[in-house]
Design a protein around this motif. Structure first.
Motif, mmCIF file in Angstrom:
data_model
loop_
_atom_site.group_PDB
_atom_site.id
_atom_site.type_symbol
_atom_site.label_atom_id
_atom_site.label_comp_id
_atom_site.label_asym_id
_atom_site.label_seq_id
_atom_site.Cartn_x
_atom_site.Cartn_y
_atom_site.Cartn_z
ATOM 1 N N TYR A 55 0.814 -1.214 0.000
ATOM 2 C CA TYR A 55 0.000 0.000 0.000
ATOM 3 C C TYR A 55 0.844 1.259 0.000
ATOM 4 O O TYR A 55 0.314 2.367 -0.068
ATOM 5 N N ASN A 56 2.156 1.093 0.066
ATOM 6 C CA ASN A 56 3.043 2.250 0.003
ATOM 7 C C ASN A 56 2.791 2.998 -1.315
ATOM 8 O O ASN A 56 2.710 2.390 -2.385
ATOM 9 N N GLY A 57 2.638 4.304 -1.224
ATOM 10 C CA GLY A 57 2.378 5.093 -2.425
ATOM 11 C C GLY A 57 0.909 5.254 -2.743
ATOM 12 O O GLY A 57 0.549 5.903 -3.727
ATOM 13 N N LEU A 58 0.041 4.646 -1.917
ATOM 14 C CA LEU A 58 -1.400 4.793 -2.097
ATOM 15 C C LEU A 58 -1.971 5.596 -0.935
ATOM 16 O O LEU A 58 -1.488 5.487 0.195
ATOM 17 N N THR A 76 1.327 10.490 -9.456
ATOM 18 C CA THR A 76 1.012 10.330 -10.880
ATOM 19 C C THR A 76 0.109 11.475 -11.314
ATOM 20 O O THR A 76 -0.648 12.023 -10.521
ATOM 21 N N SER A 77 0.198 11.805 -12.587
ATOM 22 C CA SER A 77 -0.651 12.854 -13.131
ATOM 23 C C SER A 77 -1.137 12.424 -14.514
ATOM 24 O O SER A 77 -0.331 11.978 -15.341
ATOM 25 N N ALA A 191 12.703 1.614 -10.910
ATOM 26 C CA ALA A 191 11.264 1.819 -11.100
ATOM 27 C C ALA A 191 10.533 0.480 -11.142
ATOM 28 O O ALA A 191 9.427 0.346 -10.614
ATOM 29 N N LEU A 192 11.161 -0.517 -11.740
ATOM 30 C CA LEU A 192 10.553 -1.840 -11.859
ATOM 31 C C LEU A 192 10.291 -2.455 -10.496
ATOM 32 O O LEU A 192 9.230 -3.033 -10.253
ATOM 33 N N ALA A 198 3.711 3.996 -8.494
ATOM 34 C CA ALA A 198 3.896 5.227 -9.248
ATOM 35 C C ALA A 198 5.194 5.264 -10.063
ATOM 36 O O ALA A 198 5.173 5.680 -11.235
ATOM 37 N N PRO A 199 6.363 4.858 -9.533
ATOM 38 C CA PRO A 199 7.581 4.921 -10.348
ATOM 39 C C PRO A 199 7.480 4.096 -11.631
ATOM 40 O O PRO A 199 7.941 4.535 -12.694
ATOM 41 N N LEU A 200 6.874 2.909 -11.554
ATOM 42 C CA LEU A 200 6.712 2.099 -12.765
ATOM 43 C C LEU A 200 5.731 2.757 -13.733
ATOM 44 O O LEU A 200 5.988 2.830 -14.935
ATOM 45 N N LEU A 201 4.598 3.238 -13.211
ATOM 46 C CA LEU A 201 3.635 3.911 -14.069
ATOM 47 C C LEU A 201 4.277 5.087 -14.789
ATOM 48 O O LEU A 201 4.100 5.269 -16.006
#
Length: 497
Positions: A55-58, A76-77, A191-192, A198-201
């Motif tokens: 859930y990190n980043g959410l 993210t945007s 990122a992977l 978010a980093p992967l997106l």
């Protein structure tokens, strides 16, 4: 996606002539992996990396663009909403990669339906996302086959309501067959493998995968999640519904490279399951099993087994009343709110006409069948020349007499209003019944169809019975024999109108 309780089965059927992978999800949740509805609605559960519950980043902002019940991907945007991460089905582990399918078997596959030039318009585009190590060549046929398995799930589910739906993939011709394109997308290892989506997106977006006419189905070569997908949460019944636009992203990591996981996450990006649906969990899923999108996603959620045939565990929308029906009844939830079967990223095939015989897609069974007869005769589609048909297959119960029955069972609920029955009479041990009637399965018991127009006992012709509309997975003909005679049927037809 599953978390605990009754365990779903992963289906991977490999035949010599072809291969179908449905990789079914669901079952109920691991208790406590989500914040209870009664808890702080801004809280986010603690990470459980072994289960892919990261859930990190959410963040949860009930008053934000994602509303109550959904999470927002930070960083993210534009803002992206999600149902959150899902744990792996039984038999899979987030930290162990799924093995590639046998290339010889996988390469025999093809999409059942393709459309246009393979690139124009709204389409689902399959991505293989990896870092410095690529296994593209090793898994290419696996990804194609899994994507085709997703299409099978969507179309077989559409058939249950008399329709046809296929995923409109970006496609190419491979050895004369139409196959999904699989893009090779390399991003930074950082990122992977980030414990944050978010980093992967953002890396995938930077690689150019940002088209508004695309849903991106990502097979990610990492061990962070099992699956996670975007969910707009828009209930508007309109082509302008946010689920009809992109870019949107569905992700399955290498421990969960099965078609069922991919179908579940893609289903979210297409609009399943909105929180105002009749059997909604309140967190983007449903609670009426068996169903690809249903499971206990909060400790407060109670799961009900409504579609008792567990094979429906690899199909969409038990009873087709929550998020997916090609023919929703007038006044029903799906006739008024968003219906995934209307999503513009799906190819809409021919809807069965009102006169289509739904019995042809059912599985027949009976109280008893004479060894030389066949219960499959009752829905083989052959119109008998007479009640004493000595050429075509028949269903008969000789030497048994008394009350007998023959049944049609579907994998999903059917809307029925009319049936036709052709009685078997061989002028020997099989005679027309003294009486008969139609019954439907309510979900827990059989009941007589309501408002039946009547049950005449007529030979050498179809007997048509109309009745008040019912939604059911089973229809049976209950016959009472005439004295010591046995009974039988030559054909049973069922119709929606």
């Amino acid at each position: 996606m599953p978390r605990s309780g009754p365990t779903r089965i992963i289906v991977a059927v490999v035949a010599a002539v072809g291969l179908v992978v449905t990789g079914v999800l669901a079952g109920t949740a691991y208790a406590g992996d989500r914040t209870s509805r009664t808890a702080d609605l801004t809280a986010v559960p603690a990470d459980e990396p072994a289960k892919g519950l990261v859930y990190n980043g959410l963040q949860r902002r009930p008053a934000g663009p994602c509303g109550a019940g959904l999470l927002e991907v930070k960083g993210t945007s534009p803002v992206m909403c999600t149902h959150g991460p899902d744990a792996p089905p039984a038999g899979l582990q987030v930290k162990s990669s799924v093995q590639p399918l046998a290339a010889a078997a996988a390469s025999t596959q093809a999409l059942a339906v393709c459309e246009g030039d393979g690139t124009s318009g709204k389409r689902v585009e399959v991505l293989y996302v990896h870092g410095s190590t690529s296994r593209y060549a090793q898994y290419l046929e696996t990804f194609r086959t899994l994507a085709e398995g997703v299409d099978t799930i969507f179309n077989e589910s559409a058939k249950e309501t008399g329709g046809e739906r296929h995923v409109r993939y970006v496609t190419e011709t491979v050895n004369g067959a139409c196959r999904p394109v699989v893009r090779d997308v390399k991003i930074a290892d950082s990122a992977l493998n980030a414990n944050d989506w978010a980093p992967l997106l953002n890396a995938v977006k930077a690689a150019g995968y940002t088209r508004t006419d695309r849903k991106y189905l990502q097979f990610v070569d990492a061990n962070v999640y099992c699956g996670i997908g975007g969910l707009a949460g828009d209930t508007t019944k309109s082509d302008a519904n946010r689920s009809n636009t992109g870019p949107e992203y569905a992700r399955a990591d290498n421990g969960c490279w099965v078609a069922g996981v991919a179908a579940h996450e893609l289903g979210h990006t297409l609009g399943a399951v909105n929180n105002n649906a009749p059997n909604a969990s309140g967190f983007g899923h449903c609670v009426d099993e068996w169903d690809v999108m249903c499971y206990q996603d909060d400790p407060s959620v109670v799961i009900r087994t409504v579609c008792t045939n567990r094979s429906h565990d690899d199909r969409l929308d038990c009873n087709h009343d929550d998020y997916y029906s090609t023919n929703p009844p007038a006044g029903s939830y799906l006739s008024k709110y968003y219906n995934v079967a209307d999503n513009l990223f799906l190819i809409k095939g021919g809807q069965s006409q009102p006169g289509s015989n739904l019995a042809r897609s059912a599985t027949p069974s009976a109280s008893y069948t004479s060894p030389w007869e066949s219960v499959n005769a009752i829905n083989d589609g052959i119109d008998p020349p007479s009640s004493n048909d000595s050429v075509n297959p028949r269903w008969g119960t000789w030497p048994n007499s008394g009350q007998q029955w023959a049944e049609l069972q579907w994998t999903g609920a059917q809307t029925l209003k009319r049936a036709q029955v052709y009685l078997f009479d061989d002028n020997q041990g099989i005679d027309v019944p003294s009486s008969w009637k139609l019954q439907y399965w309510t979900g827990s018991a059989y009941a007589d169809v309501p408002g039946a127009s009547g049950y005449p006992v007529t030979a050498n012709a179809y007997i048509t019975v109309t009745f008040t509309q019912v939604s059911t997975t089973r229809l049976r003909v209950l016959l009472q024999s005439n004295g010591t005679s046995s009974v039988g049927l030559l054909e049973v037809k069922a119709y929606a109108s």
